[in-house]
Design a protein around this motif. Structure first.
Motif, PDB file in Angstrom:
ATOM      1  N   ILE A  76       0.838  -1.204   0.000  1.00 10.67           N
ATOM      2  CA  ILE A  76       0.000   0.000   0.000  1.00 10.67           C
ATOM      3  C   ILE A  76       0.873   1.254   0.000  1.00 10.67           C
ATOM      4  O   ILE A  76       0.576   2.249  -0.663  1.00 10.67           O
ATOM      5  CB  ILE A  76      -0.948   0.005   1.216  1.00 10.67           C
ATOM      6  CG1 ILE A  76      -2.033  -1.070   1.046  1.00 10.67           C
ATOM      7  CG2 ILE A  76      -1.613   1.370   1.397  1.00 10.67           C
ATOM      8  CD1 ILE A  76      -2.868  -1.317   2.288  1.00 10.67           C
ATOM      9  N   ARG A  77       1.973   1.196   0.746  1.00  6.68           N
ATOM     10  CA  ARG A  77       2.868   2.358   0.842  1.00  6.68           C
ATOM     11  C   ARG A  77       3.741   2.525  -0.398  1.00  6.68           C
ATOM     12  O   ARG A  77       4.095   3.645  -0.766  1.00  6.68           O
ATOM     13  CB  ARG A  77       3.743   2.231   2.091  1.00  6.68           C
ATOM     14  CG  ARG A  77       2.969   2.438   3.387  1.00  6.68           C
ATOM     15  CD  ARG A  77       3.884   2.370   4.594  1.00  6.68           C
ATOM     16  NE  ARG A  77       3.173   2.702   5.823  1.00  6.68           N
ATOM     17  CZ  ARG A  77       3.004   3.931   6.289  1.00  6.68           C
ATOM     18  NH1 ARG A  77       3.503   4.947   5.617  1.00  6.68           N
ATOM     19  NH2 ARG A  77       2.370   4.150   7.406  1.00  6.68           N
ATOM     20  N   GLU A  81      -1.465   4.779  -5.366  1.00  5.42           N
ATOM     21  CA  GLU A  81      -2.721   4.665  -4.615  1.00  5.42           C
ATOM     22  C   GLU A  81      -3.813   3.974  -5.419  1.00  5.42           C
ATOM     23  O   GLU A  81      -4.604   3.199  -4.877  1.00  5.42           O
ATOM     24  CB  GLU A  81      -3.194   6.055  -4.187  1.00  5.42           C
ATOM     25  CG  GLU A  81      -4.400   6.037  -3.268  1.00  5.42           C
ATOM     26  CD  GLU A  81      -4.771   7.402  -2.747  1.00  5.42           C
ATOM     27  OE1 GLU A  81      -5.883   7.540  -2.216  1.00  5.42           O
ATOM     28  OE2 GLU A  81      -3.949   8.325  -2.875  1.00  5.42           O
ATOM     29  N   LYS A  82      -3.855   4.221  -6.730  1.00  8.04           N
ATOM     30  CA  LYS A  82      -4.916   3.636  -7.558  1.00  8.04           C
ATOM     31  C   LYS A  82      -4.809   2.109  -7.632  1.00  8.04           C
ATOM     32  O   LYS A  82      -5.789   1.424  -7.918  1.00  8.04           O
ATOM     33  CB  LYS A  82      -4.902   4.230  -8.961  1.00  8.04           C
ATOM     34  CG  LYS A  82      -3.648   3.938  -9.771  1.00  8.04           C
ATOM     35  CD  LYS A  82      -3.744   4.558 -11.160  1.00  8.04           C
ATOM     36  CE  LYS A  82      -2.506   4.242 -11.997  1.00  8.04           C
ATOM     37  NZ  LYS A  82      -2.594   4.826 -13.347  1.00  8.04           N
ATOM     38  N   TYR A  84      -4.398   0.080  -5.210  1.00  9.23           N
ATOM     39  CA  TYR A  84      -5.127  -0.509  -4.089  1.00  9.23           C
ATOM     40  C   TYR A  84      -6.496   0.132  -3.888  1.00  9.23           C
ATOM     41  O   TYR A  84      -7.121  -0.033  -2.848  1.00  9.23           O
ATOM     42  CB  TYR A  84      -4.297  -0.388  -2.800  1.00  9.23           C
ATOM     43  CG  TYR A  84      -3.542  -1.660  -2.463  1.00  9.23           C
ATOM     44  CD1 TYR A  84      -4.063  -2.583  -1.559  1.00  9.23           C
ATOM     45  CD2 TYR A  84      -2.330  -1.954  -3.069  1.00  9.23           C
ATOM     46  CE1 TYR A  84      -3.393  -3.750  -1.257  1.00  9.23           C
ATOM     47  CE2 TYR A  84      -1.643  -3.126  -2.777  1.00  9.23           C
ATOM     48  CZ  TYR A  84      -2.183  -4.019  -1.870  1.00  9.23           C
ATOM     49  OH  TYR A  84      -1.521  -5.193  -1.575  1.00  9.23           O
ATOM     50  N   ASP A  85      -6.961   0.852  -4.891  1.00  9.15           N
ATOM     51  CA  ASP A  85      -8.265   1.505  -4.807  1.00  9.15           C
ATOM     52  C   ASP A  85      -9.378   0.517  -5.116  1.00  9.15           C
ATOM     53  O   ASP A  85      -9.497   0.033  -6.242  1.00  9.15           O
ATOM     54  CB  ASP A  85      -8.312   2.677  -5.788  1.00  9.15           C
ATOM     55  CG  ASP A  85      -9.653   3.394  -5.754  1.00  9.15           C
ATOM     56  OD1 ASP A  85     -10.401   3.218  -4.770  1.00  9.15           O
ATOM     57  OD2 ASP A  85      -9.956   4.125  -6.714  1.00  9.15           O
ATOM     58  N   GLN A  91     -11.907   1.946   2.848  1.00 12.40           N
ATOM     59  CA  GLN A  91     -11.653   3.195   3.549  1.00 12.40           C
ATOM     60  C   GLN A  91     -12.906   3.686   4.261  1.00 12.40           C
ATOM     61  O   GLN A  91     -12.861   4.099   5.419  1.00 12.40           O
ATOM     62  CB  GLN A  91     -11.160   4.254   2.565  1.00 12.40           C
ATOM     63  CG  GLN A  91     -10.628   5.513   3.240  1.00 12.40           C
ATOM     64  CD  GLN A  91      -9.381   5.252   4.047  1.00 12.40           C
ATOM     65  OE1 GLN A  91      -8.375   4.777   3.534  1.00 12.40           O
ATOM     66  NE2 GLN A  91      -9.436   5.532   5.337  1.00 12.40           N
ATOM     67  N   TYR A 186      -6.303   1.231   8.159  1.00 14.31           N
ATOM     68  CA  TYR A 186      -7.084   2.176   7.356  1.00 14.31           C
ATOM     69  C   TYR A 186      -7.615   3.320   8.226  1.00 14.31           C
ATOM     70  O   TYR A 186      -7.644   4.481   7.795  1.00 14.31           O
ATOM     71  CB  TYR A 186      -8.249   1.469   6.667  1.00 14.31           C
ATOM     72  CG  TYR A 186      -7.883   0.807   5.368  1.00 14.31           C
ATOM     73  CD1 TYR A 186      -7.600   1.560   4.237  1.00 14.31           C
ATOM     74  CD2 TYR A 186      -7.824  -0.585   5.256  1.00 14.31           C
ATOM     75  CE1 TYR A 186      -7.257   0.962   3.027  1.00 14.31           C
ATOM     76  CE2 TYR A 186      -7.486  -1.199   4.052  1.00 14.31           C
ATOM     77  CZ  TYR A 186      -7.207  -0.422   2.954  1.00 14.31           C
ATOM     78  OH  TYR A 186      -6.872  -1.020   1.770  1.00 14.31           O
ATOM     79  N   ARG A 189      -4.630   5.505   9.179  1.00 13.21           N
ATOM     80  CA  ARG A 189      -4.148   6.169   7.964  1.00 13.21           C
ATOM     81  C   ARG A 189      -5.011   7.369   7.642  1.00 13.21           C
ATOM     82  O   ARG A 189      -4.512   8.437   7.268  1.00 13.21           O
ATOM     83  CB  ARG A 189      -4.174   5.166   6.804  1.00 13.21           C
ATOM     84  CG  ARG A 189      -3.620   5.688   5.489  1.00 13.21           C
ATOM     85  CD  ARG A 189      -3.510   4.519   4.520  1.00 13.21           C
ATOM     86  NE  ARG A 189      -3.066   4.946   3.207  1.00 13.21           N
ATOM     87  CZ  ARG A 189      -3.756   4.786   2.093  1.00 13.21           C
ATOM     88  NH1 ARG A 189      -4.939   4.206   2.133  1.00 13.21           N
ATOM     89  NH2 ARG A 189      -3.295   5.179   0.926  1.00 13.21           N
TER      90      ARG A 189
END
Length: 202
Positions: A76-77, A81-82, A84-85, A91, A186, A189
């Protein structure tokens, strides 16, 4: 014009989304019980798959679960970002939930899904079939290659833990550990993001 999943999720309140989550899990639980009635000689045979073996639970449940969480957080890091969207579902489910709420979500999901997919389906139809069906219920990942590969590998990993132990407490522990710790991640974060935004605008 048909709405995307992300647009539908945005329109749902946290309460409405949670009701959908719990409804789907109650459906899985109901299916597990109904299928078990027909697939087992005695319904008690299903509950004999719950075995209290601390060593198995630790080595084949908790440890793999922790490793999966660690790998997921690193990905994830590191990845865009997309990648893991998932349409904002994870979220939105976890960002406004309390620690107790996350615990309950993880517990309900891990028990209902493992009872159905490992306890009933894998016991009667085998490891590969159950693992594929488990992955396919996460259909929202079909257009997200990283998430799809991730859930496939996870499905086969948990299924293999069941092959080794034939113990539902092992797979429930692994599943719960992953969902609970990632749910907390999540939530934290989102808090970090909000904190950064406040600092930037002040």
């Amino acid at each position: 014009m048909r709405k995307t999943q992300a647009e539908i999720v945005k329109q749902l309140s946290h309460r409405e989304l949670m009701l959908n989550v719990y409804f789907s899990q109650l459906l899985f639980l109901g299916l597990a019980i109904v299928f078990a009635i027909f697939m087992f000689q005695d319904i008690s045979d299903l509950f004999q798959l719950f075995k209290w073996n601390p060593r198995e639970i630790l080595l084949f449940g908790l440890v793999p679960g922790l490793l999966v969480v660690l790998i997921d957080i690193l990905l994830i890091r590191w990845l865009p970002e997309k990648a893991y969207d998932d349409g904002g579902i994870n979220q939105k489910v976890f960002e406004n939930a309390s620690i107790t709420g996350i615990f309950l979500i993880a517990l309900v999901v891990s028990v209902s899904e493992e009872l159905l997919f490992r306890g009933v389906i894998q016991t009667n139809f085998g490891y590969i079939f159950a693992s594929l069906i488990f992955a396919l219920i996460h259909f929202r990942y079909l257009k997200k290659i990283v998430l799809l590969v991730s859930v496939l590998l996870l499905s086969f990993l948990i299924g293999y833990m069941y092959v080794l132990t034939e113990n539902l407490l092992v797979t429930i522990t692994a599943h719960f550990t992953i969902d609970f710790l990632l749910g907390i991640y999540y939530r934290l974060r989102r808090s970090d993001i909000n904190g950064t935004e406040k600092t930037t605008t002040s």
